[in-house]
Structure formats: C-alpha cells, structure tokens
Write a protein that holds these residues in place. Structure first.
Motif, PDB file in Angstrom:
ATOM      1  N   UNK A 189     -37.536  -4.630  52.202  1.00  0.00           N
ATOM      2  CA  UNK A 189     -38.994  -4.637  51.972  1.00  0.00           C
ATOM      3  C   UNK A 189     -39.513  -6.071  51.852  1.00  0.00           C
ATOM      4  N   UNK A 190     -38.794  -6.894  51.098  1.00  0.00           N
ATOM      5  CA  UNK A 190     -39.236  -8.290  50.954  1.00  0.00           C
ATOM      6  C   UNK A 190     -39.194  -9.004  52.307  1.00  0.00           C
ATOM      7  N   UNK A 191     -38.160  -8.714  53.082  1.00  0.00           N
ATOM      8  CA  UNK A 191     -38.040  -9.360  54.399  1.00  0.00           C
ATOM      9  C   UNK A 191     -39.222  -8.979  55.290  1.00  0.00           C
ATOM     10  N   UNK A 192     -39.558  -7.698  55.309  1.00  0.00           N
ATOM     11  CA  UNK A 192     -40.672  -7.250  56.142  1.00  0.00           C
ATOM     12  C   UNK A 192     -41.989  -7.831  55.637  1.00  0.00           C
ATOM     13  N   UNK A 193     -42.104  -7.924  54.317  1.00  0.00           N
ATOM     14  CA  UNK A 193     -43.360  -8.430  53.747  1.00  0.00           C
ATOM     15  C   UNK A 193     -43.513  -9.935  53.976  1.00  0.00           C
ATOM     16  N   UNK A 194     -42.391 -10.636  54.196  1.00  0.00           N
ATOM     17  CA  UNK A 194     -42.471 -12.101  54.335  1.00  0.00           C
ATOM     18  C   UNK A 194     -43.226 -12.503  55.603  1.00  0.00           C
ATOM     19  N   UNK A 195     -43.243 -11.631  56.593  1.00  0.00           N
ATOM     20  CA  UNK A 195     -43.887 -11.973  57.860  1.00  0.00           C
ATOM     21  C   UNK A 195     -43.123 -13.020  58.648  1.00  0.00           C
ATOM     22  N   UNK A 196     -41.927 -13.363  58.193  1.00  0.00           N
ATOM     23  CA  UNK A 196     -41.112 -14.388  58.867  1.00  0.00           C
ATOM     24  C   UNK A 196     -39.931 -13.727  59.564  1.00  0.00           C
ATOM     25  N   UNK A 197     -39.327 -14.435  60.517  1.00  0.00           N
ATOM     26  CA  UNK A 197     -38.021 -13.959  60.963  1.00  0.00           C
ATOM     27  C   UNK A 197     -37.129 -13.916  59.719  1.00  0.00           C
ATOM     28  N   UNK A 198     -36.255 -12.935  59.641  1.00  0.00           N
ATOM     29  CA  UNK A 198     -35.481 -12.785  58.413  1.00  0.00           C
ATOM     30  C   UNK A 198     -34.045 -12.391  58.713  1.00  0.00           C
ATOM     31  N   UNK A 199     -33.184 -12.715  57.744  1.00  0.00           N
ATOM     32  CA  UNK A 199     -31.786 -12.297  57.815  1.00  0.00           C
ATOM     33  C   UNK A 199     -31.436 -11.596  56.513  1.00  0.00           C
ATOM     34  N   UNK A 200     -30.892 -10.384  56.632  1.00  0.00           N
ATOM     35  CA  UNK A 200     -30.345  -9.695  55.466  1.00  0.00           C
ATOM     36  C   UNK A 200     -28.837  -9.711  55.655  1.00  0.00           C
ATOM     37  N   UNK A 201     -28.162 -10.520  54.853  1.00  0.00           N
ATOM     38  CA  UNK A 201     -26.718 -10.666  54.955  1.00  0.00           C
ATOM     39  C   UNK A 201     -26.079  -9.600  54.065  1.00  0.00           C
ATOM     40  N   UNK A 202     -25.588  -8.528  54.670  1.00  0.00           N
ATOM     41  CA  UNK A 202     -24.996  -7.428  53.899  1.00  0.00           C
ATOM     42  C   UNK A 202     -23.504  -7.692  53.752  1.00  0.00           C
ATOM     43  N   UNK A 203     -23.104  -8.151  52.597  1.00  0.00           N
ATOM     44  CA  UNK A 203     -21.712  -8.543  52.385  1.00  0.00           C
ATOM     45  C   UNK A 203     -20.853  -7.295  52.224  1.00  0.00           C
ATOM     46  N   UNK A 204     -19.891  -7.144  53.128  1.00  0.00           N
ATOM     47  CA  UNK A 204     -19.044  -5.953  53.109  1.00  0.00           C
ATOM     48  C   UNK A 204     -17.592  -6.325  52.831  1.00  0.00           C
ATOM     49  N   UNK A 205     -16.813  -5.320  52.499  1.00  0.00           N
ATOM     50  CA  UNK A 205     -15.378  -5.507  52.429  1.00  0.00           C
ATOM     51  C   UNK A 205     -14.883  -5.791  53.850  1.00  0.00           C
ATOM     52  N   UNK A 206     -13.817  -6.591  53.982  1.00  0.00           N
ATOM     53  CA  UNK A 206     -13.424  -6.945  55.352  1.00  0.00           C
ATOM     54  C   UNK A 206     -12.724  -5.801  56.085  1.00  0.00           C
ATOM     55  N   UNK A 207     -12.530  -4.672  55.396  1.00  0.00           N
ATOM     56  CA  UNK A 207     -12.013  -3.485  56.096  1.00  0.00           C
ATOM     57  C   UNK A 207     -13.092  -2.418  56.275  1.00  0.00           C
ATOM     58  N   UNK A 208     -14.317  -2.738  55.859  1.00  0.00           N
ATOM     59  CA  UNK A 208     -15.405  -1.762  56.020  1.00  0.00           C
ATOM     60  C   UNK A 208     -15.749  -1.652  57.504  1.00  0.00           C
ATOM     61  N   UNK A 209     -16.045  -0.454  57.935  1.00  0.00           N
ATOM     62  CA  UNK A 209     -16.369  -0.318  59.346  1.00  0.00           C
ATOM     63  C   UNK A 209     -16.803   1.062  59.732  1.00  0.00           C
ATOM     64  N   UNK A 210     -16.037   1.680  60.603  1.00  0.00           N
ATOM     65  CA  UNK A 210     -16.439   2.944  61.222  1.00  0.00           C
ATOM     66  C   UNK A 210     -16.316   4.127  60.278  1.00  0.00           C
ATOM     67  N   UNK A 211     -17.061   5.219  60.573  1.00  0.00           N
ATOM     68  CA  UNK A 211     -16.859   6.441  59.802  1.00  0.00           C
ATOM     69  C   UNK A 211     -15.386   6.845  59.855  1.00  0.00           C
ATOM     70  N   UNK A 212     -14.909   7.468  58.751  1.00  0.00           N
ATOM     71  CA  UNK A 212     -13.480   7.756  58.615  1.00  0.00           C
ATOM     72  C   UNK A 212     -12.913   8.560  59.794  1.00  0.00           C
ATOM     73  N   UNK A 213     -13.739   9.437  60.370  1.00  0.00           N
ATOM     74  CA  UNK A 213     -13.186  10.292  61.432  1.00  0.00           C
ATOM     75  C   UNK A 213     -13.267   9.645  62.810  1.00  0.00           C
ATOM     76  N   UNK A 214     -13.667   8.384  62.862  1.00  0.00           N
ATOM     77  CA  UNK A 214     -13.805   7.751  64.171  1.00  0.00           C
ATOM     78  C   UNK A 214     -12.824   6.615  64.333  1.00  0.00           C
ATOM     79  N   UNK A 215     -11.736   6.899  64.938  1.00  0.00           N
ATOM     80  CA  UNK A 215     -10.716   5.879  65.111  1.00  0.00           C
ATOM     81  C   UNK A 215     -10.772   5.394  66.554  1.00  0.00           C
ATOM     82  N   UNK A 216     -10.950   4.100  66.789  1.00  0.00           N
ATOM     83  CA  UNK A 216     -10.988   3.651  68.191  1.00  0.00           C
ATOM     84  C   UNK A 216      -9.655   3.945  68.864  1.00  0.00           C
ATOM     85  N   UNK A 217      -9.707   4.476  70.070  1.00  0.00           N
ATOM     86  CA  UNK A 217      -8.451   4.801  70.765  1.00  0.00           C
ATOM     87  C   UNK A 217      -7.701   3.538  71.170  1.00  0.00           C
TER      88      UNK A 217
END
Ligand SMILES: Cc1ncc(C[n+]2csc(CCOP(=O)(O)OP(=O)(O)O)c2C)c(N)n1
Ligand SMILES: [Mg+2]
Length: 556
Positions: free
Chosen positions: A525-553
């Motif tokens: 919301x703050x990013x959209x309200x800023x009226x500026x180009x924005x970056x939301x850096x969502x810090x994740x665990x380095x193993x976070x990724x795909x849904x559990x049932x989706x394993x890349x072949x």
C-alpha cells in the motif's frame, strides 16, 4: 531529408510514439532525428535487452508495434534475448539497428557483424537497407510484416552512410492487415460437432485474447453451449477467471481438474493456440480419439502435431462470432452438459484454494500471492485504477498461475518465452501504454538482478511500476531440480544479495524490505501510494519456492 529523418518519419506514419534504445556510433543520426520531434519520444535505457523487453511490453499492452533501437555488433547482440522472446510469444517488435557504412563492409570493420544472418532465425523478417531512397518502403513493410498474421519481431538494419545521405522521401499509406474470416463450410462442420459433443472443452490461447476483449464472442459461445473453458500456459487472462465456465490454465502448475477436462474430452475446440510443449504436457494431453477443431491465424500450426478434424485458418474473434451465429448451435444443450460444466468448475475451485503459509519463513510465497490477490481485487491504495500484474520468470509464477484470478482483459502479462529479467522492463513498457493503470511486476531475485540497473530508467521516466521481488537468495527453479533430480547436490544456485530496498532508495525509487508475512500488504500500500517506482524486497528462506506438490521434472 536525410535517411535518418526518413526513418523516423516512417515510424511516425506507422503510428509509433515511443522508441526504446541505447546509443552507439551508428545510430547517432537516428537519435538526432528523434530529438527534433515532439511527436515521438526516445527513451534511453541502460542495457539493450531492456529496450527490447520494453518494446515487447508496450506492444502487448497497446496492440501496436513496439520499437527498440541499438547500434551494430555489441548493441545488436544485447538486444537479441528480447527479440527471441518476442518471437516465442508472437509479439510485434521492430528492432531498428545501425550498421557499418557500406563502403567499409566486409573488411571486419569495428563492431561489424552480419546482422541479417544473425537475426534471421529469431525474426519474421530481417532486412538491411542499402539505398536511402528505400528506407521508408522497407521499414513500412517490416512493420506490416510484424503486425500481420501471427505477429512477431522484425529487424531492419540501416548502414551509417544510408542514414546520412539525402534522398527524395516517398512514403506508403499506412495499412493494417485485415482479419481473415473463417470459411462457412468449416464453421458449420465445427458447430455441428460442438452441438453433438458429450464432453466438449474449449482451449483458449494467446491468439484468442481479442475474442474476449473486443466482442466477448468467446464468452458468449462458451455460455450458449455450456462448454468449460481452459486457457493455455501463462495465458490465464484470455478468459474471465470468475466465469462459471472457467476451469483453469493448462501447463506447468495446472491442477488435475484442468488437465482432466482435456484428457477426457470427446470434442476439443482450440482457439489461438499452438499446442506448446508445456500446455500439452509434452504432447500427451489431447486424446488421440477426440475430435479436434483447431482455429489459428497461422496455417503452420494447424496439424503440426495434433491433426485436426476441422482446421480453420482465421482470426479467433471472427471465428467465435461465426460459430455463435451458426444455426447448428441454436438449440440449448441438454441438462447433462450443464451438470458437467458445473461439476468441472466445482472441482477446479476445490483444487485451487490457496494453501496456508507453511514455509520456514521469513516471507512465504503463499503470503506474497495472498497479498497480490488483495491488491488485484482493488485493495487500499489502488484507488479506482485497474491493477495489472506482470510476471517475470521466477518460481512464484507457478503460484500466480494457479492461485490468482484475472477478471478483466489486459490485466495479466507473463513471459512464456522464459526470459529471466523480462518483468521490470515489460512492466515499464506496459505502464507507458496504460498510463492510468497501476502496474505490479513480480520477479525472482535472480531475474530482477539481470535488469536492476534500469530501475534508474523507471525513476528518470516517472514510471511508477511496483516491483515485488521474491528474494530467496537462489536460482530457485534450478535449485529445486538439483534437489529432486541431482541428489540434493546444490552447485551454482545460491548467492548473496544486497538489501534491494536500500538499492531502490539509492536510485531515487521507493524501497521496502519485508521480513514477515504480516508486513506485506501495508508495504504494498505504501509503495502504491508513493507514486514512485518501487521495490518490495520480500526476504525468503533460501529453500522457499514452489508449492509442495510441484516438483520440477528432471532434465530430459
Ligand atoms: C535469461 C535466462 N537464463 C537462464 C534461465 C534458466 N532459469 C529459469 S528459472 C531460473 C532461476 C530463476 O531464479 P529467480 O529469478 O531468483 O527466481 P526463483 O526461481 O528463485 O523464484 C533460471 C536460471 C532463464 N529462464 N532465462
Ligand atoms: Mg530466486
């Protein structure tokens, strides 16, 4: 006029308003010719791939040709990823290139390269102009070629001496290719098969977009016949996702309810779809005994793999409108068709409930998707503007593909060509084409970093694109393959990242670093309200990724 001015005038006569480029010796006259004009804007970027991706995004959102400009050899080579992606996704992009002067060609001159041969495999047409008097003719032809039939990229190379010389300019009238209509006999044949079908399904691909956006004939046809509709991979925005007939998107991340509709169909109506590898689960999805009605503007895709019972080479919207008007389908379908359609929708909805955040944290992918859903639904900060979601090539794409709904045309764009780094530049091009809409781009950290320098372009050009980065400090998609197919031997997939929010602020953009799920929506919301180009850096665990049932072949 000199050749450079003729070239720029030709662009204007074809309706071009923006050119995205990066300078070099062989295009200085072209840039100078653009500087003289107030009716065409030249936007300078920091890497040529960004110019090509911006032209692509602009073309998709405006329906017009997108134009990118680069100098010979190295500049041209840097453009190619975007030209290739435009070809993979049938996007009309003109790559306009400078070239070594004709009198020193074939001497290994500085940065010399055979541009026509280099671009031929990744364009619909590539041409080099060797006489100033022919610039307008060949540029206008290139633009017509890009916009006709199955759309795609073209390349025009203008040697330096050709740009500098004067010539009598003669322009052709602007011409937009007409939309081919389907033949009556095929329409009646197709309509008869659809009316008699017991388990029909419609597959709508990118080519069918306009059948929703302009005349809604695709929606009316599906509704009249009570046929469930699925879309091709990453083309979820080809049909309203809140329709009681929408049953999901095929391809990577599809749920079984979506796949099964095609697997068990007796009649398949495929519109504006080329049956790609991912959509068809490597050509295993469409049953061999199903009656296939295949509609595409490109005769080359009809029968390429699946041989249709009825093949119609025509415009998607005109064909759905003609089917709708056919006498064969006037009678409403029997009750079992209605029940089947309702059951298909219920099964689809059941399988696409967003799972609760379960990852090890800090920010879960499920929470990012939930936050985006809030924003797309007109969340606080979005006002009355429409929100457009642009998806780069991160693992998160699979979540978006499965769990987010798009209910208005032109609100979801994704890189089905697979190019990492497409997101931010495409979003900037889309924002230029749709200045009053809000644009949110979702990128992986690896993808964003490939084009991060051009956040400066967004700041300089006042393009308030919001970049949501799922920052897992990894090439997550490839990491998962190493986990599943290479015994968990991680090699070359983990790396370090700076604080992307800090980086954004250094460039004059709005930056937010989010480390907890609960902080996501307020940050957006703050990013959209800023009226500026924005970056939301969502810090994740380095193993976070795909849904559990989706394993890349495994690679094969
Ligand atoms: C230009 C380019 N190079 C390499 C690849 C192969 N590739 C596909 S996904 C991926 C990892 C993407 O990492 P990131 O953007 O961080 O997204 P994540 O999967 O971690 O969410 C790679 C290397 C590609 N698609 N495009
Ligand atoms: Mg990543």
């Amino acid at each position: 006029m000199n050749g450079a001015r003729i070239a720029v005038e030709a662009l204007r006569r074809e309706g071009v308003e923006y050119v995205f480029g990066l300078p070099g010796t062989t295009i200085m006259h072209l840039i100078d010719a653009m500087a003289e004009r107030s009716d065409l804007r030249y936007i300078s970027v920091r890497h040529e791939q960004v110019a090509a991706f911006m032209a692509d995004g602009y073309a998709r959102a405006s329906g017009q040709i997108g134009v990118c400009l680069a100098s010979r050899g190295p500049g041209a080579a840097n453009l190619t990823i975007g030209v290739h992606n435009a070809q993979a996704e049938s996007v009309p992009v003109l790559a306009l290139l400078g070239q070594v002067a004709d009198d020193i060609y074939y001497r290994d001159a500085f940065e010399e390269m055979d541009l026509v041969r280099f671009f031929e495999p990744i364009t619909k047409w590539s041409a080099e102009v060797h006489g100033t008097g022919r610039i307008a003719e060949l540029m206008q032809r290139a633009i017509r070629t890009a916009l006709s039939g199955r759309r795609g990229p073209v390349m025009v190379s203008l040697p330096l001496d050709v740009q500098i010389a004067d010539a009598e300019a003669s322009f052709q009238p602007r011409f937009l290719p007409s939309r081919p209509a389907p033949p009556d006999a095929e329409v009646r044949d197709a309509a008869g098969r659809l009316a008699a079908a017991r388990r029909p399904v419609i597959i709508a691909g990118g080519g069918a977009r306009d059948a929703w956006a302009y005349d809604a004939s695709l929606i009316k046809l599906a509704s009249r016949l009570q046929i469930p509709v699925v879309t091709t991979w990453l083309r979820k925005n080809t049909f309203p996702n809140d329709s009681p007939l929408f049953c999901g998107s095929l391809g990577y991340g599809a749920v079984s309810a979506t796949d099964d509709l095609v697997r068990r169909a007796d009649v398949v109506l495929a519109i504006g779809c080329r049956f790609s590898e991912f959509t068809t689960k490597r050509w295993t999805l469409v049953p061999s005994d199903a009656d296939l009605i295949h509609v595409d503007i490109d005769p080359g895709v009809l029968g390429r793999y699946y041989v249709p019972a009825v093949g119609i080479c025509a415009d998607a919207g005109l064909t759905t409108a003609a089917l709708l008007a056919a006498a064969e389908i006037r009678t409403p379908p029997a009750g079992e068709r209605l029940e089947r359609a309702a059951a298909a929708r219920a099964a689809y909805l059941e399988q696409t409930r967003l799972p609760p955040p379960s990852g090890p944290g800090p920010v879960s992918s499920a929470a990012i998707v939930a936050a985006l859903r809030t924003m797309l639904g007109g969340g606080p900060g979005t006002g009355t503007a429409r929100t457009i979601l642009v998806q780069d090539a991160p693992s998160l794409g699979t979540w978006i593909h499965r769990y987010l709904d798009f209910t208005e045309p032109g609100t979801f764009y994704a890189a089905a060509g697979g190019s990492m780094g497409w997101g931010l530049p495409a979003a900037m091009g889309i924002q230029l084409a749709r200045p009053s809409d809000r644009v949110i781009a979702v990128s992986g950290d690896g993808s964003f970093w490939m084009v991060a320098q051009d956040l400066e372009t967004a700041v300089r050009e006042n393009l308030p694109v919001v970049n949501v980065i799922n920052n897992n400090f990894a090439f997550g998609n490839t990491r998962d393959r190493q986990r599943t197919a290479h015994g968990g031997r991680y090699h070359g997939v983990f790396y370090g990242n700076p604080d992307f929010a800090e980086f954004a602020r250094l460039l004059g953009a709005h930056g937010e670093r989010v480390e907890r799920d609960a902080d996501l929506v307020p940050a957006l919301e703050r990013a959209l309200a800023s009226g500026l180009p924005a970056v939301i850096d969502c810090v994740q665990d380095r193993h976070e990724g795909l849904p559990a049932d989706l394993v890349p072949p495994a690679a094969r």
